[in-house]
Design an enzyme around this catalytic site. Sequence first.
Site, PDB file in Angstrom:
ATOM      1  N   CYS A 126      -6.707  -0.370   4.397  1.00 11.66           N
ATOM      2  CA  CYS A 126      -5.268  -0.457   4.655  1.00 11.66           C
ATOM      3  C   CYS A 126      -4.520   0.593   3.804  1.00 11.66           C
ATOM      4  O   CYS A 126      -4.657   0.620   2.580  1.00 11.66           O
ATOM      5  CB  CYS A 126      -4.774  -1.861   4.326  1.00 11.66           C
ATOM      6  SG  CYS A 126      -2.986  -2.004   4.303  1.00 11.66           S
ATOM      7  N   CYS A 174      -2.255  -0.985   1.121  1.00 11.44           N
ATOM      8  CA  CYS A 174      -3.055  -1.556   0.020  1.00 11.44           C
ATOM      9  C   CYS A 174      -3.520  -0.436  -0.915  1.00 11.44           C
ATOM     10  O   CYS A 174      -3.526  -0.600  -2.136  1.00 11.44           O
ATOM     11  CB  CYS A 174      -4.256  -2.326   0.553  1.00 11.44           C
ATOM     12  SG  CYS A 174      -3.884  -4.011   1.105  1.00 11.44           S
ATOM     13  N   ASP A 215       9.907   6.580   2.037  1.00 15.36           N
ATOM     14  CA  ASP A 215       9.172   6.804   3.290  1.00 15.36           C
ATOM     15  C   ASP A 215       8.851   8.293   3.420  1.00 15.36           C
ATOM     16  O   ASP A 215       9.690   9.155   3.128  1.00 15.36           O
ATOM     17  CB  ASP A 215      10.014   6.327   4.480  1.00 15.36           C
ATOM     18  CG  ASP A 215       9.189   6.193   5.748  1.00 15.36           C
ATOM     19  OD1 ASP A 215       9.004   5.044   6.212  1.00 15.36           O
ATOM     20  OD2 ASP A 215       8.728   7.221   6.287  1.00 15.36           O
ATOM     21  N   HIS A 229      -1.958  -8.316   0.740  1.00 13.35           N
ATOM     22  CA  HIS A 229      -2.071  -7.863   2.127  1.00 13.35           C
ATOM     23  C   HIS A 229      -1.746  -8.990   3.112  1.00 13.35           C
ATOM     24  O   HIS A 229      -2.409 -10.026   3.136  1.00 13.35           O
ATOM     25  CB  HIS A 229      -3.484  -7.342   2.422  1.00 13.35           C
ATOM     26  CG  HIS A 229      -3.623  -6.831   3.830  1.00 13.35           C
ATOM     27  ND1 HIS A 229      -3.314  -5.546   4.181  1.00 13.35           N
ATOM     28  CD2 HIS A 229      -3.988  -7.454   4.973  1.00 13.35           C
ATOM     29  CE1 HIS A 229      -3.495  -5.383   5.478  1.00 13.35           C
ATOM     30  NE2 HIS A 229      -3.911  -6.535   5.984  1.00 13.35           N
ATOM     31  N   ASN A 248       9.671  -4.111  11.228  1.00 11.63           N
ATOM     32  CA  ASN A 248       9.075  -3.940  12.546  1.00 11.63           C
ATOM     33  C   ASN A 248       7.867  -4.867  12.645  1.00 11.63           C
ATOM     34  O   ASN A 248       7.050  -4.931  11.716  1.00 11.63           O
ATOM     35  CB  ASN A 248       8.653  -2.488  12.758  1.00 11.63           C
ATOM     36  CG  ASN A 248       9.853  -1.550  12.763  1.00 11.63           C
ATOM     37  OD1 ASN A 248      10.922  -1.899  13.255  1.00 11.63           O
ATOM     38  ND2 ASN A 248       9.689  -0.357  12.198  1.00 11.63           N
ATOM     39  N   GLY A 292       7.449  -1.702  17.093  1.00 10.49           N
ATOM     40  CA  GLY A 292       7.412  -0.375  16.473  1.00 10.49           C
ATOM     41  C   GLY A 292       6.605  -0.309  15.195  1.00 10.49           C
ATOM     42  O   GLY A 292       6.651   0.693  14.480  1.00 10.49           O
ATOM     43  N   HIS A 295       0.546  -3.639   7.333  1.00 11.39           N
ATOM     44  CA  HIS A 295       0.694  -4.308   6.035  1.00 11.39           C
ATOM     45  C   HIS A 295       2.198  -4.527   5.951  1.00 11.39           C
ATOM     46  O   HIS A 295       2.960  -3.550   5.952  1.00 11.39           O
ATOM     47  CB  HIS A 295       0.159  -3.401   4.925  1.00 11.39           C
ATOM     48  CG  HIS A 295       0.312  -3.941   3.532  1.00 11.39           C
ATOM     49  ND1 HIS A 295      -0.749  -4.041   2.642  1.00 11.39           N
ATOM     50  CD2 HIS A 295       1.397  -4.380   2.856  1.00 11.39           C
ATOM     51  CE1 HIS A 295      -0.307  -4.523   1.493  1.00 11.39           C
ATOM     52  NE2 HIS A 295       0.999  -4.729   1.593  1.00 11.39           N
ATOM     53  N   HIS A 344       6.010  -4.767   5.569  1.00 11.70           N
ATOM     54  CA  HIS A 344       6.902  -3.957   4.730  1.00 11.70           C
ATOM     55  C   HIS A 344       8.318  -4.043   5.253  1.00 11.70           C
ATOM     56  O   HIS A 344       8.548  -4.240   6.448  1.00 11.70           O
ATOM     57  CB  HIS A 344       6.441  -2.495   4.681  1.00 11.70           C
ATOM     58  CG  HIS A 344       6.218  -1.883   6.028  1.00 11.70           C
ATOM     59  ND1 HIS A 344       5.078  -2.121   6.763  1.00 11.70           N
ATOM     60  CD2 HIS A 344       6.992  -1.063   6.786  1.00 11.70           C
ATOM     61  CE1 HIS A 344       5.157  -1.474   7.905  1.00 11.70           C
ATOM     62  NE2 HIS A 344       6.308  -0.829   7.961  1.00 11.70           N
ATOM     63  N   HIS A 356      11.871  -1.933   5.553  1.00 13.31           N
ATOM     64  CA  HIS A 356      12.542  -0.643   5.453  1.00 13.31           C
ATOM     65  C   HIS A 356      13.946  -0.877   4.896  1.00 13.31           C
ATOM     66  O   HIS A 356      14.672  -1.737   5.400  1.00 13.31           O
ATOM     67  CB  HIS A 356      12.715  -0.001   6.834  1.00 13.31           C
ATOM     68  CG  HIS A 356      11.442   0.339   7.544  1.00 13.31           C
ATOM     69  ND1 HIS A 356      10.981   1.621   7.677  1.00 13.31           N
ATOM     70  CD2 HIS A 356      10.531  -0.457   8.176  1.00 13.31           C
ATOM     71  CE1 HIS A 356       9.852   1.621   8.375  1.00 13.31           C
ATOM     72  NE2 HIS A 356       9.557   0.367   8.695  1.00 13.31           N
TER      73      HIS A 356
HETATM   74  P1  5GP Z   1       6.421   0.908  10.580  1.00 14.25           P
HETATM   75  O1  5GP Z   1       6.614   1.743  11.808  1.00 14.25           O
HETATM   76  O2  5GP Z   1       5.000   0.388  10.465  1.00 14.25           O
HETATM   77  O3  5GP Z   1       7.446  -0.178  10.433  1.00 14.25           O
HETATM   78  O4  5GP Z   1       6.694   1.870   9.361  1.00 14.25           O
HETATM   79  C1  5GP Z   1       5.706   2.586   8.713  1.00 14.25           C
HETATM   80  C2  5GP Z   1       6.405   3.638   7.902  1.00 14.25           C
HETATM   81  O5  5GP Z   1       5.482   4.145   6.975  1.00 14.25           O
HETATM   82  C3  5GP Z   1       6.915   4.820   8.753  1.00 14.25           C
HETATM   83  O6  5GP Z   1       8.331   4.938   8.599  1.00 14.25           O
HETATM   84  C4  5GP Z   1       6.157   6.023   8.172  1.00 14.25           C
HETATM   85  O7  5GP Z   1       6.955   7.186   8.094  1.00 14.25           O
HETATM   86  C5  5GP Z   1       5.737   5.515   6.806  1.00 14.25           C
HETATM   87  N1  5GP Z   1       4.499   6.082   6.305  1.00 14.25           N
HETATM   88  C6  5GP Z   1       3.342   6.247   6.999  1.00 14.25           C
HETATM   89  N2  5GP Z   1       2.388   6.763   6.209  1.00 14.25           N
HETATM   90  C7  5GP Z   1       2.953   6.931   4.978  1.00 14.25           C
HETATM   91  C8  5GP Z   1       2.459   7.432   3.734  1.00 14.25           C
HETATM   92  O8  5GP Z   1       1.290   7.823   3.587  1.00 14.25           O
HETATM   93  N3  5GP Z   1       3.333   7.456   2.686  1.00 14.25           N
HETATM   94  C9  5GP Z   1       4.617   7.028   2.819  1.00 14.25           C
HETATM   95  N4  5GP Z   1       5.409   7.097   1.722  1.00 14.25           N
HETATM   96  N5  5GP Z   1       5.122   6.544   3.965  1.00 14.25           N
HETATM   97  C10 5GP Z   1       4.285   6.498   5.048  1.00 14.25           C
HETATM   98 ZN    ZN Z   2      -2.727  -3.907   3.101  1.00  8.95          ZN
END
Ligand code: 5GP
Ligand code: ZN
Length: 111
Positions: free
Chosen positions: A4, A7, A30, A46, A87, A93, A98, A100, A102
């Site tokens: 992950c 993680c 991000d 996790h 999301n 989306g 894992h 999170h 925003h």
């Molecule tokens: P989700 O679409 O799953 O709600 O959001 C995942 C977020 O993680 C996206 O906004 C993407 O830009 C961000 N993200 C993906 N990989 C990485 C990474 O390696 N480092 C950071 N800081 N953000 C990431």
């Molecule tokens: Zn995780």
Amino acid sequence: MSDCLFCKIAAGEIPCNKVYEDEDFLAFHDIHPKAPTHVLVIPKFHLETLADATEQDTALLGLMLDRVRHIADAELHLDAGYRVVINVREGGGQEVFHIHVHILGGKKLPF
Ligand code: 5GP
Ligand code: ZN
């Protein structure tokens, strides 16, 4: 979870631009910001999605929102306001499985 991404970030195995950390949570910028301020708040524990949360996760979810409030206020100084987004699964989306939150801010956000 060994494969992950978040993680691994929580464990310090993959670097991040850290905003806040405590025993249970980590917040970092991000990598592809969608607003002038775009920070992700993750539990170190996790859990794949909000949809997978059970009654046992109630305290964790409550604490996570409390940390979001603290980070937006004391660390990011988003006094004018901000948006909080979770999301859930592909249809919502979600790309990283894992849970999170925003935090988006720094400008007047369109709907
Ligand atoms: P989700 O679409 O799953 O709600 O959001 C995942 C977020 O993680 C996206 O906004 C993407 O830009 C961000 N993200 C993906 N990989 C990485 C990474 O390696 N480092 C950071 N800081 N953000 C990431
Ligand atoms: Zn995780």
